[in-house]
Design an enzyme around this catalytic site. Structure first.
Site, PDB file in Angstrom:
ATOM      1  N   ASP A 193       0.856  -1.176   0.000  1.00  0.00           N
ATOM      2  CA  ASP A 193       0.000   0.000   0.000  1.00  0.00           C
ATOM      3  C   ASP A 193       0.898   1.233   0.000  1.00  0.00           C
ATOM      4  O   ASP A 193       2.099   1.141  -0.256  1.00  0.00           O
ATOM      5  CB  ASP A 193      -0.989  -0.018   1.171  1.00  0.00           C
ATOM      6  CG  ASP A 193      -0.285  -0.084   2.532  1.00  0.00           C
ATOM      7  OD1 ASP A 193       0.884   0.327   2.636  1.00  0.00           O
ATOM      8  OD2 ASP A 193      -0.920  -0.556   3.501  1.00  0.00           O
TER       9      ASP A 193
ATOM     10  N   LYS B  97       0.327  -7.416  11.712  1.00  0.00           N
ATOM     11  CA  LYS B  97       0.865  -7.383  10.358  1.00  0.00           C
ATOM     12  C   LYS B  97       2.307  -6.884  10.425  1.00  0.00           C
ATOM     13  O   LYS B  97       2.600  -5.905  11.092  1.00  0.00           O
ATOM     14  CB  LYS B  97       0.031  -6.469   9.467  1.00  0.00           C
ATOM     15  CG  LYS B  97      -1.403  -6.953   9.289  1.00  0.00           C
ATOM     16  CD  LYS B  97      -2.208  -5.982   8.448  1.00  0.00           C
ATOM     17  CE  LYS B  97      -3.630  -6.463   8.258  1.00  0.00           C
ATOM     18  NZ  LYS B  97      -4.455  -5.507   7.485  1.00  0.00           N
ATOM     19  N   ARG B  98       3.189  -7.567   9.720  1.00  0.00           N
ATOM     20  CA  ARG B  98       4.623  -7.300   9.749  1.00  0.00           C
ATOM     21  C   ARG B  98       5.158  -7.580  11.152  1.00  0.00           C
ATOM     22  O   ARG B  98       5.061  -8.681  11.636  1.00  0.00           O
ATOM     23  CB  ARG B  98       4.908  -5.886   9.252  1.00  0.00           C
ATOM     24  CG  ARG B  98       4.448  -5.661   7.792  1.00  0.00           C
ATOM     25  CD  ARG B  98       4.748  -4.253   7.317  1.00  0.00           C
ATOM     26  NE  ARG B  98       4.427  -4.081   5.906  1.00  0.00           N
ATOM     27  CZ  ARG B  98       3.230  -3.698   5.467  1.00  0.00           C
ATOM     28  NH1 ARG B  98       2.245  -3.448   6.316  1.00  0.00           N
ATOM     29  NH2 ARG B  98       3.000  -3.572   4.165  1.00  0.00           N
TER      30      ARG B  98
ATOM     31  N   LYS C 280      -6.755   1.326  -2.881  1.00  0.00           N
ATOM     32  CA  LYS C 280      -5.664   1.987  -2.197  1.00  0.00           C
ATOM     33  C   LYS C 280      -5.166   3.145  -3.059  1.00  0.00           C
ATOM     34  O   LYS C 280      -5.034   3.019  -4.288  1.00  0.00           O
ATOM     35  CB  LYS C 280      -4.525   1.001  -1.934  1.00  0.00           C
ATOM     36  CG  LYS C 280      -4.903  -0.148  -1.011  1.00  0.00           C
ATOM     37  CD  LYS C 280      -5.134   0.312   0.411  1.00  0.00           C
ATOM     38  CE  LYS C 280      -5.379  -0.848   1.348  1.00  0.00           C
ATOM     39  NZ  LYS C 280      -5.481  -0.420   2.758  1.00  0.00           N
TER      40      LYS C 280
ATOM     41  N   ASN D 257      -4.012   5.305   3.608  1.00  0.00           N
ATOM     42  CA  ASN D 257      -3.126   4.692   4.612  1.00  0.00           C
ATOM     43  C   ASN D 257      -2.186   5.698   5.286  1.00  0.00           C
ATOM     44  O   ASN D 257      -0.997   5.446   5.455  1.00  0.00           O
ATOM     45  CB  ASN D 257      -2.320   3.544   4.007  1.00  0.00           C
ATOM     46  CG  ASN D 257      -3.176   2.308   3.773  1.00  0.00           C
ATOM     47  OD1 ASN D 257      -3.447   1.957   2.623  1.00  0.00           O
ATOM     48  ND2 ASN D 257      -3.626   1.660   4.833  1.00  0.00           N
TER      49      ASN D 257
ATOM     50  N   GLU E 201      -8.810   2.687  12.375  1.00  0.00           N
ATOM     51  CA  GLU E 201      -8.320   1.310  12.431  1.00  0.00           C
ATOM     52  C   GLU E 201      -7.016   1.162  13.190  1.00  0.00           C
ATOM     53  O   GLU E 201      -6.724   0.097  13.743  1.00  0.00           O
ATOM     54  CB  GLU E 201      -8.143   0.750  11.019  1.00  0.00           C
ATOM     55  CG  GLU E 201      -7.014   1.398  10.240  1.00  0.00           C
ATOM     56  CD  GLU E 201      -6.882   0.836   8.830  1.00  0.00           C
ATOM     57  OE1 GLU E 201      -5.837   0.242   8.532  1.00  0.00           O
ATOM     58  OE2 GLU E 201      -7.837   1.002   8.057  1.00  0.00           O
TER      59      GLU E 201
ATOM     60  N   HIS F  93     -12.674  -2.498  10.927  1.00  0.00           N
ATOM     61  CA  HIS F  93     -11.547  -2.803  10.044  1.00  0.00           C
ATOM     62  C   HIS F  93     -11.150  -4.275  10.094  1.00  0.00           C
ATOM     63  O   HIS F  93     -10.997  -4.851  11.160  1.00  0.00           O
ATOM     64  CB  HIS F  93     -10.351  -1.939  10.461  1.00  0.00           C
ATOM     65  CG  HIS F  93      -9.044  -2.349   9.872  1.00  0.00           C
ATOM     66  ND1 HIS F  93      -8.085  -3.043  10.582  1.00  0.00           N
ATOM     67  CD2 HIS F  93      -8.536  -2.172   8.624  1.00  0.00           C
ATOM     68  CE1 HIS F  93      -7.038  -3.266   9.813  1.00  0.00           C
ATOM     69  NE2 HIS F  93      -7.272  -2.752   8.621  1.00  0.00           N
TER      70      HIS F  93
ATOM     71  N   GLU G  70     -15.571  -4.985   6.117  1.00  0.00           N
ATOM     72  CA  GLU G  70     -14.515  -5.112   5.113  1.00  0.00           C
ATOM     73  C   GLU G  70     -14.291  -6.571   4.757  1.00  0.00           C
ATOM     74  O   GLU G  70     -14.019  -7.393   5.634  1.00  0.00           O
ATOM     75  CB  GLU G  70     -13.220  -4.494   5.666  1.00  0.00           C
ATOM     76  CG  GLU G  70     -12.104  -4.386   4.659  1.00  0.00           C
ATOM     77  CD  GLU G  70     -10.956  -3.537   5.184  1.00  0.00           C
ATOM     78  OE1 GLU G  70     -10.228  -2.961   4.359  1.00  0.00           O
ATOM     79  OE2 GLU G  70     -10.788  -3.440   6.421  1.00  0.00           O
TER      80      GLU G  70
END
Length: 386
Positions: free
Chosen positions: A34, A70-71, A185, A216, A266, A316, A336
């Site tokens: 993103d 995430k990550r 995005k 983002n 989010e 989210h 979502e």
């Protein structure tokens, strides 16, 4: 004839006997990018760390909950969850609010937001799942469902790494699946590329099919002003995270200035952070994430404040959980659609006529798939399984 299975009996004095936490590394089919990748702040995402919590009581009731990262952050969430899990043993599983507070204070020296409360979120979701199963109700019914289906939109097909021709195919596929909206995005270093992609997809979808965009957090205030003005022409449902997630005043200014609604929330990881956004009216659509905010217990506090303020809601990610929570919000929300978590579970959510059907199975209605085993990186148990 098979004998009908008798429901598990439960007493008011049921107690938590056993807890297991697992860190599961879910691989993604393709690297995901993103605007944060294009600005050099993050690398493409190749996996998601899932924190599962399983809870069982003396009377034999079981609950399944999860959080995620995430990550970076997955090992940290697991370590914190493993450290505080013993605090649940011997407690009454119905005392969910009390247990959230107990777990929070067990690790309060590292904060009451962020990684520490996200670890608590897995336990909290498991306790709500257990409570709903014990009542033989879906989580949505337990919370007081307002509807049997929820509007849904797809995000996974609209990332920046996706070429425009494939993006068009993805939108067609989503509509064929009965998904009711498309999110793209944006946040390219060259803003003209964003406008071209949004313009092309809007023309492809028609003037009135629900379309959203998500920057983002990668615009500064002047860029956000210019881009929001440009996007007014495309009849968008919302413009998401045009600014840094903590810039409540900046988001509020955009919400006042433009007709297109502003969506954010989010990345907020506590009730207090959401309260500040709501107070300043920094969003038209609030986007709380139950695992990130610490589970269902704090999420419900956020939703109550949003309702009082007259805000629209669009939780989210984690549709497997949020479809239940969205079903209980008084005004029509959005959920979502991300298929990324589907390999973790045996069950699938259904979409039809632009909406996601709320599962009627007890609790979350989820069981772990066989694929979870090979993806499990760490696990730990406390207590004695009945």
């Amino acid at each position: 004839m098979l004998a009908q299975q008798q429901p598990i009996k439960s007493s008011d004095d049921d107690r938590i006997a056993w807890v297991r936490v697992s860190s599961v590394i879910l691989p993604l089919a393709n690297p995901i990018s993103d605007a944060k990748v294009l600005t050099g702040r993050q690398k493409p995402m190749t996996e998601i760390a899932i924190l599962f919590a399983e809870i069982e009581t003396i009377d034999g009731h079981r609950g399944l909950g999860f959080s995620y990262s995430k990550r970076a952050g997955g090992p940290g969430q697991f370590a914190h969850a493993q450290e505080i899990a013993p605090a649940l043993i011997g407690e009454n599983p119905s005392d969910i609010a009390k247990l959230w507070t107990k777990l929070c204070w067990a690790g309060a020296s590292v904060g009451r937001s962020g990684l520490s409360t996200q670890a608590i979120g897995a336990f909290d979701v498991a306790l709500w799942d257990l409570k709903a199963k014990r009542a033989n109700l879906s989580l949505a019914r337990l919370l007081g469902a307002q509807r049997d289906s929820v509007r849904c939109y797809n995000t996974s097909g609209g990332f920046l790494h996706t070429p425009l021709d494939q993006l068009m195919k993805n939108t067609d596929f989503s509509r064929e699946k009965g998904i009711g909206g498309i999110k793209l995005k944006v946040g390219q270093p060259d803003c003209a590329i964003d406008i071209q992609r949004v313009s092309t997809v809007r023309k492809h979808l028609g003037d009135h099919f629900p379309l959203m965009v998500d920057a983002n957090q990668q615009w500064d205030r002047p860029t956000a002003q210019r881009m929001c003005r440009q996007f007014e022409a495309y009849n968008l449902i919302w413009i998401e995270e045009p600014l840094d997630c903590y810039d409540a005043e900046g988001h509020a200014a955009l919400a006042v200035q433009f007709d297109t609604p502003i969506a954010t929330g989010e990345m907020l990881t506590s009730v207090a952070e959401h309260a500040e956004f709501i107070k300043l009216r920094g969003a038209d659509f609030l986007m709380p994430d139950a695992p990130r905010v610490g589970g269902i217990t704090p999420y419900l506090k956020v939703a109550a404040m949003a309702e009082q303020a007259g805000l629209m809601l669009a939780p989210h990610f984690a549709m497997e959980l949020h479809v239940h929570l969205a079903a209980a919000y008084p005004t029509e929300p959005w959920v979502e659609h991300f298929e990324w978590l589907e390999p973790l579970f045996n069950e699938r959510l259904e979409t039809r006529d632009g909406r996601m059907l709320v599962p009627t199975r007890p609790g979350l209605g989820l069981t772990l798939s066989e694929q979870v085993g090979p993806w499990t990186a760490q696990e730990a148990e406390v207590g004695i399984r009945p």
